[in-house]
Design a protein around this motif. Structure first.
Motif, PDB file in Angstrom:
ATOM      1  N   LEU A 245       0.719  -1.296   0.091  1.00 21.52           N
ATOM      2  CA  LEU A 245      -0.154   0.021   0.038  1.00 21.52           C
ATOM      3  C   LEU A 245       0.725   1.299  -0.071  1.00 21.52           C
ATOM      4  CD1 LEU A 245      -2.870  -0.886   2.454  1.00 21.52           C
ATOM      5  CD2 LEU A 245      -3.063  -0.437   0.151  1.00 21.52           C
ATOM      6  N   HIS A 246       1.975   1.217   0.705  1.00 14.51           N
ATOM      7  CA  HIS A 246       2.777   2.408   0.811  1.00 14.51           C
ATOM      8  C   HIS A 246       3.581   2.549  -0.347  1.00 14.51           C
ATOM      9  CE1 HIS A 246       4.807   5.549   2.933  1.00 14.51           C
ATOM     10  NE2 HIS A 246       6.011   5.236   2.386  1.00 14.51           N
ATOM     11  N   THR A 247       3.965   1.442  -1.056  1.00 16.27           N
ATOM     12  CA  THR A 247       4.696   1.382  -2.327  1.00 16.27           C
ATOM     13  C   THR A 247       3.844   2.055  -3.446  1.00 16.27           C
ATOM     14  OG1 THR A 247       6.102  -0.626  -1.613  1.00 16.27           O
ATOM     15  CG2 THR A 247       5.861   0.065  -4.023  1.00 16.27           C
TER      16      THR A 247
ATOM     17  N   GLY B  49      -2.820  -4.476   9.998  1.00 14.17           N
ATOM     18  CA  GLY B  49      -3.935  -4.107   9.085  1.00 14.17           C
ATOM     19  C   GLY B  49      -3.688  -3.034   7.912  1.00 14.17           C
ATOM     20  N   GLU B  50      -2.539  -2.386   7.729  1.00 13.00           N
ATOM     21  CA  GLU B  50      -2.251  -1.687   6.547  1.00 13.00           C
ATOM     22  C   GLU B  50      -1.563  -2.274   5.628  1.00 13.00           C
ATOM     23  OE1 GLU B  50       0.075   1.584   7.822  1.00 13.00           O
ATOM     24  OE2 GLU B  50      -1.446   2.744   9.431  1.00 13.00           O
TER      25      GLU B  50
ATOM     26  N   TYR C 140      -6.712  -8.368   2.152  1.00 10.94           N
ATOM     27  CA  TYR C 140      -7.165  -9.476   1.014  1.00 10.94           C
ATOM     28  C   TYR C 140      -7.570 -10.496   2.147  1.00 10.94           C
ATOM     29  CZ  TYR C 140      -7.007 -13.024  -2.609  1.00 10.94           C
ATOM     30  OH  TYR C 140      -7.246 -13.782  -3.309  1.00 10.94           O
ATOM     31  N   ILE C 141      -6.854 -10.814   3.094  1.00 20.01           N
ATOM     32  CA  ILE C 141      -7.427 -12.083   3.993  1.00 20.01           C
ATOM     33  C   ILE C 141      -8.391 -11.835   4.794  1.00 20.01           C
ATOM     34  CG2 ILE C 141      -6.468 -13.306   6.041  1.00 20.01           C
ATOM     35  CD1 ILE C 141      -5.104 -14.155   3.241  1.00 20.01           C
ATOM     36  N   ASN C 142      -8.635 -10.517   5.307  1.00 23.44           N
ATOM     37  CA  ASN C 142      -9.980  -9.942   6.121  1.00 23.44           C
ATOM     38  C   ASN C 142     -11.167 -10.286   5.077  1.00 23.44           C
ATOM     39  OD1 ASN C 142      -8.414  -9.140   8.314  1.00 23.44           O
ATOM     40  ND2 ASN C 142      -8.412  -7.206   7.807  1.00 23.44           N
TER      41      ASN C 142
ATOM     42  N   GLN D  89      -8.356 -14.724  18.816  1.00 20.73           N
ATOM     43  CA  GLN D  89      -7.090 -14.315  19.215  1.00 20.73           C
ATOM     44  C   GLN D  89      -6.225 -13.848  18.080  1.00 20.73           C
ATOM     45  OE1 GLN D  89      -5.170 -16.686  22.410  1.00 20.73           O
ATOM     46  NE2 GLN D  89      -3.351 -15.192  22.394  1.00 20.73           N
ATOM     47  N   VAL D  90      -5.844 -12.652  17.877  1.00 17.57           N
ATOM     48  CA  VAL D  90      -5.035 -12.326  16.699  1.00 17.57           C
ATOM     49  C   VAL D  90      -3.626 -11.802  17.198  1.00 17.57           C
ATOM     50  CG1 VAL D  90      -4.791 -10.942  14.935  1.00 17.57           C
ATOM     51  CG2 VAL D  90      -6.850 -12.235  15.147  1.00 17.57           C
ATOM     52  N   LEU D  91      -2.395 -12.096  16.788  1.00 16.67           N
ATOM     53  CA  LEU D  91      -1.299 -11.449  16.862  1.00 16.67           C
ATOM     54  C   LEU D  91      -0.890 -10.758  15.571  1.00 16.67           C
ATOM     55  CD1 LEU D  91       1.359 -11.011  18.440  1.00 16.67           C
ATOM     56  CD2 LEU D  91       2.113 -13.040  17.577  1.00 16.67           C
ATOM     57  N   GLU D  92      -0.764  -9.574  15.663  1.00 15.83           N
ATOM     58  CA  GLU D  92      -0.308  -8.534  14.290  1.00 15.83           C
ATOM     59  C   GLU D  92       1.335  -8.536  14.127  1.00 15.83           C
ATOM     60  OE1 GLU D  92      -2.615  -5.160  14.110  1.00 15.83           O
ATOM     61  OE2 GLU D  92      -4.258  -6.013  13.022  1.00 15.83           O
ATOM     62  N   VAL D  93       1.707  -8.831  12.995  1.00 12.16           N
ATOM     63  CA  VAL D  93       3.128  -8.471  12.759  1.00 12.16           C
ATOM     64  C   VAL D  93       3.404  -7.769  11.493  1.00 12.16           C
ATOM     65  CG1 VAL D  93       5.452  -9.744  12.377  1.00 12.16           C
ATOM     66  CG2 VAL D  93       3.578 -10.742  13.856  1.00 12.16           C
ATOM     67  N   ASN D  94       4.435  -6.833  11.370  1.00  9.52           N
ATOM     68  CA  ASN D  94       4.329  -6.164  10.062  1.00  9.52           C
ATOM     69  C   ASN D  94       5.500  -6.649   9.099  1.00  9.52           C
ATOM     70  OD1 ASN D  94       6.823  -5.789  11.203  1.00  9.52           O
ATOM     71  ND2 ASN D  94       6.599  -3.621  11.412  1.00  9.52           N
ATOM     72  N   ASN D  95       5.920  -8.207   9.372  1.00 10.09           N
ATOM     73  CA  ASN D  95       6.765  -8.676   8.280  1.00 10.09           C
ATOM     74  C   ASN D  95       6.569 -10.081   8.249  1.00 10.09           C
ATOM     75  OD1 ASN D  95       9.323 -10.094   8.149  1.00 10.09           O
ATOM     76  ND2 ASN D  95       9.901  -8.023   7.778  1.00 10.09           N
ATOM     77  N   MET D  96       6.293 -10.647   6.967  1.00  7.51           N
ATOM     78  CA  MET D  96       6.023 -11.971   6.712  1.00  7.51           C
ATOM     79  C   MET D  96       7.191 -12.759   7.212  1.00  7.51           C
ATOM     80  SD  MET D  96       4.201 -14.106   3.715  1.00  7.51           S
ATOM     81  CE  MET D  96       2.708 -12.968   3.848  1.00  7.51           C
ATOM     82  N   ASP D  97       8.335 -12.629   7.120  1.00  4.14           N
ATOM     83  CA  ASP D  97       9.339 -13.344   7.780  1.00  4.14           C
ATOM     84  C   ASP D  97       9.262 -13.699   9.202  1.00  4.14           C
ATOM     85  OD1 ASP D  97      10.760 -13.962   5.323  1.00  4.14           O
ATOM     86  OD2 ASP D  97      11.996 -12.382   5.350  1.00  4.14           O
ATOM     87  N   LEU D  98       9.003 -12.696  10.013  1.00  3.63           N
ATOM     88  CA  LEU D  98       8.635 -12.925  11.388  1.00  3.63           C
ATOM     89  C   LEU D  98       7.456 -13.954  11.518  1.00  3.63           C
ATOM     90  CD1 LEU D  98       9.125  -9.415  13.201  1.00  3.63           C
ATOM     91  CD2 LEU D  98      10.805 -11.316  13.264  1.00  3.63           C
ATOM     92  N   LEU D  99       6.517 -13.666  10.938  1.00  6.24           N
ATOM     93  CA  LEU D  99       5.338 -14.726  11.045  1.00  6.24           C
ATOM     94  C   LEU D  99       5.712 -16.108  10.584  1.00  6.24           C
ATOM     95  CD1 LEU D  99       2.274 -13.097   8.717  1.00  6.24           C
ATOM     96  CD2 LEU D  99       2.388 -13.198  11.428  1.00  6.24           C
TER      97      LEU D  99
END
Length: 298
Positions: free
Chosen positions: A132-134, A201-202, A208-210, A222-232
């Motif tokens: 989105l930022h890109t 969420g950004e 898309y998943i939402n 229960q949701v844990l949000e992460v801003n990096n897929m490698d961390l997921l």
């Protein structure tokens, strides 16, 4: 500048040779045409540029001042032409790319490696942000090209797809076995009752998943949000919870059994990823090189 550039070229030739006849021979122009051009230039500028005598011509003080400036200008033009030729021959240029960290690691790097082997003199700058930022950076023309998931609305952007990605939910088998102990019955209950790890969420992927979860009436408790897929992926591998990741990025872990894919009742539709750019703005030669290279290596 109201004066034709050719008049200055004639002026320089006469000044260098101090002779109208020699200037005419060099430029393949008749002597009367040379004299007429000098007269026109003098009229345009309102000054006398040459003293005429039987031996030839000499610059006046005003003519000498003009000659130095015009000579500098022509040298700058010549250097510009030489630089352009060098850029073309060596493939010198600059490319600004926007991409998320994950897409950079798994998709962009192979393209960059082969591209820079072909064009080693291109300077690459990479802005690692969400898709989105890109897209925002593209619209603001702060980057040249973005590697993004295809947005719903492209607006003025052109999108060149390079891959289809599959979103999946994964976890360790141990984590899933522990959930089963707590009387889980169906696959979707894993997501409803487990610790579900999603991008923030950004992120375009999260949006898309939402939409998928809402369409299938799946509500994680229960949701844990992460801003990096490698961390997921890393969090999933150490058994923290169930991560929504791109299947192609964890295929090795799925093949070895380090991670297990949850088989959902309704598959998440594949989505396109590709290079986006603003075709309505000026496209540099380096952008053309890169996009042609991408086409050749798909």
């Amino acid at each position: 500048m109201n004066t034709n550039l050719s008049l200055y070229r004639i002026f320089c030739s006469v000044a260098e040779h101090k002779n109208i006849s020699k200037a005419a021979s060099e430029l393949y122009i008749s002597q009367p045409a040379i004299s007429k051009a000098i007269q026109k230039l003098e009229q345009n500028l309102g000054v006398t540029l040459f003293h005429r005598n039987s031996r030839g011509v000499l610059l006046t003080a005003e003519g000498e001042l003009l000659y130095q400036q015009v000579l500098f200008a022509f040298q700058a033009l010549q250097k510009g032409e030489e630089d352009l030729k060098k850029i073309h021959e060596l493939g010198i240029g600059q490319l600004r790319i926007g991409v998320s960290t994950s897409l950079c690691k798994y998709l962009l790097l192979p393209y960059l490696k082969s591209f820079l082997e072909r064009y080693p003199h291109v300077k690459i700058t990479i802005d690692c942000q969400s898709s989105l930022h890109t897209i925002k950076l593209l619209e603001e023309r702060k980057i040249d090209i973005g590697l993004v998931g295809k947005p719903k609305h492209l607006r003025q952007l052109t999108f060149q797809p390079v891959a289809q990605l599959t979103d999946v939910f994964v976890a360790t088998q141990t984590y899933l076995d522990n959930l089963k102990v707590r009387s889980m019955d169906t696959k979707t209950d894993f997501i409803k009752q487990g610790n579900v790890m999603l991008l923030d969420g950004e992120n375009l992927t999260r949006q898309y998943i939402n939409e998928y979860l809402q369409a299938n009436k799946i509500e994680p408790n229960q949701v844990l949000e992460v801003n990096n897929m490698d961390l997921l992926i890393d969090f999933a591998k150490i058994g923290i919870g169930i991560a929504c990741v791109i299947k192609e990025f964890v295929q090795a872990e799925l093949d070895t059994g380090l991670l297990t894919e949850l088989k959902l009742n309704s598959l998440i539709p594949k989505r396109e990823v590709g290079f986006a750019y603003d075709a309505s703005s000026f496209m540099t030669q380096t952008m053309k090189w890169f996009l042609d290279h991408v086409n050749e290596h798909q």
